[in-house]
Design an enzyme around this catalytic site. Sequence first.
Site, PDB file in Angstrom:
ATOM      1  N   CYS A  83      49.208  34.942  32.109  1.00  0.00           N
ATOM      2  CA  CYS A  83      50.076  35.269  30.970  1.00  0.00           C
ATOM      3  C   CYS A  83      49.450  34.745  29.671  1.00  0.00           C
ATOM      4  O   CYS A  83      48.351  35.154  29.325  1.00  0.00           O
ATOM      5  CB  CYS A  83      51.493  34.735  31.203  1.00  0.00           C
ATOM      6  N   HIS A 192      52.575  37.780  35.950  1.00  0.00           N
ATOM      7  CA  HIS A 192      52.790  36.514  36.647  1.00  0.00           C
ATOM      8  C   HIS A 192      52.662  36.732  38.163  1.00  0.00           C
ATOM      9  O   HIS A 192      53.608  37.203  38.789  1.00  0.00           O
ATOM     10  CB  HIS A 192      54.191  35.963  36.346  1.00  0.00           C
ATOM     11  N   GLU A 194      52.767  34.527  40.415  1.00  0.00           N
ATOM     12  CA  GLU A 194      53.694  33.617  41.091  1.00  0.00           C
ATOM     13  C   GLU A 194      55.118  34.160  41.109  1.00  0.00           C
ATOM     14  O   GLU A 194      55.977  33.635  41.823  1.00  0.00           O
ATOM     15  CB  GLU A 194      53.650  32.230  40.435  1.00  0.00           C
TER      16      GLU A 194
END
Length: 212
Positions: A83, A192, A194
């Site tokens: 990001c 992202h 994650e």
Amino acid sequence: MSKPSVVVLDYGSGNIRSAERALERAGAQVTVTSDMDSALNADGLFVPGVGAYAACMAGLKAVKGDRIIGRRLAGSRPVLGICVGMQILFERGVEHGVETAGCDEWPGTVERLDAPIIPHMGWNTLDVADGSRLFAGLDADARFYFVHSYGVRKWELTDTGRMAAPLVTWATHGEPFVAAVENGPLSATQFHPEKSGDAGAHVLQNWLKQLS
């Protein structure tokens, strides 16, 4: 077989714990720290990023993160930016008319996306670069989670000399923007991983495979 060691660089960014958990699930031994020696010596360095470009650069410089990234890359040690942690790898960012110098690993400007709805928040498919290692084994319709208003709208690195050209993956929200870059030991994603479910976990696993 021992797990690869990964340092999540702690410089005041906001998504550190979710990144830590995702990397552990992907098979890494994770340390969250701003300690320079630990960050330099780990198998991989994960650079998170949430918030304004200028604030992230200020936090990064406060822990000598720009020097850590540069020294790792000089020794071909893997780095993954996420990001705003991807955006600060470019030459500059422009937000609200304020220009901030970045780490300048790649030429280019991070600027506000030209799209009818800002921020770009949600799931999106990618136009993956041929030969990508980060996205190897994923279906073409795999979707990833984005939360951002700014991005790199134009890839400006055209002359790489004798080195292999970086692999640039794109996504579209109103217009095309850079969604990921793979450049030797330096990789980065605007989305992202994650927070991107199984597809994001697969990307992290692919990156960890490159650390051995």
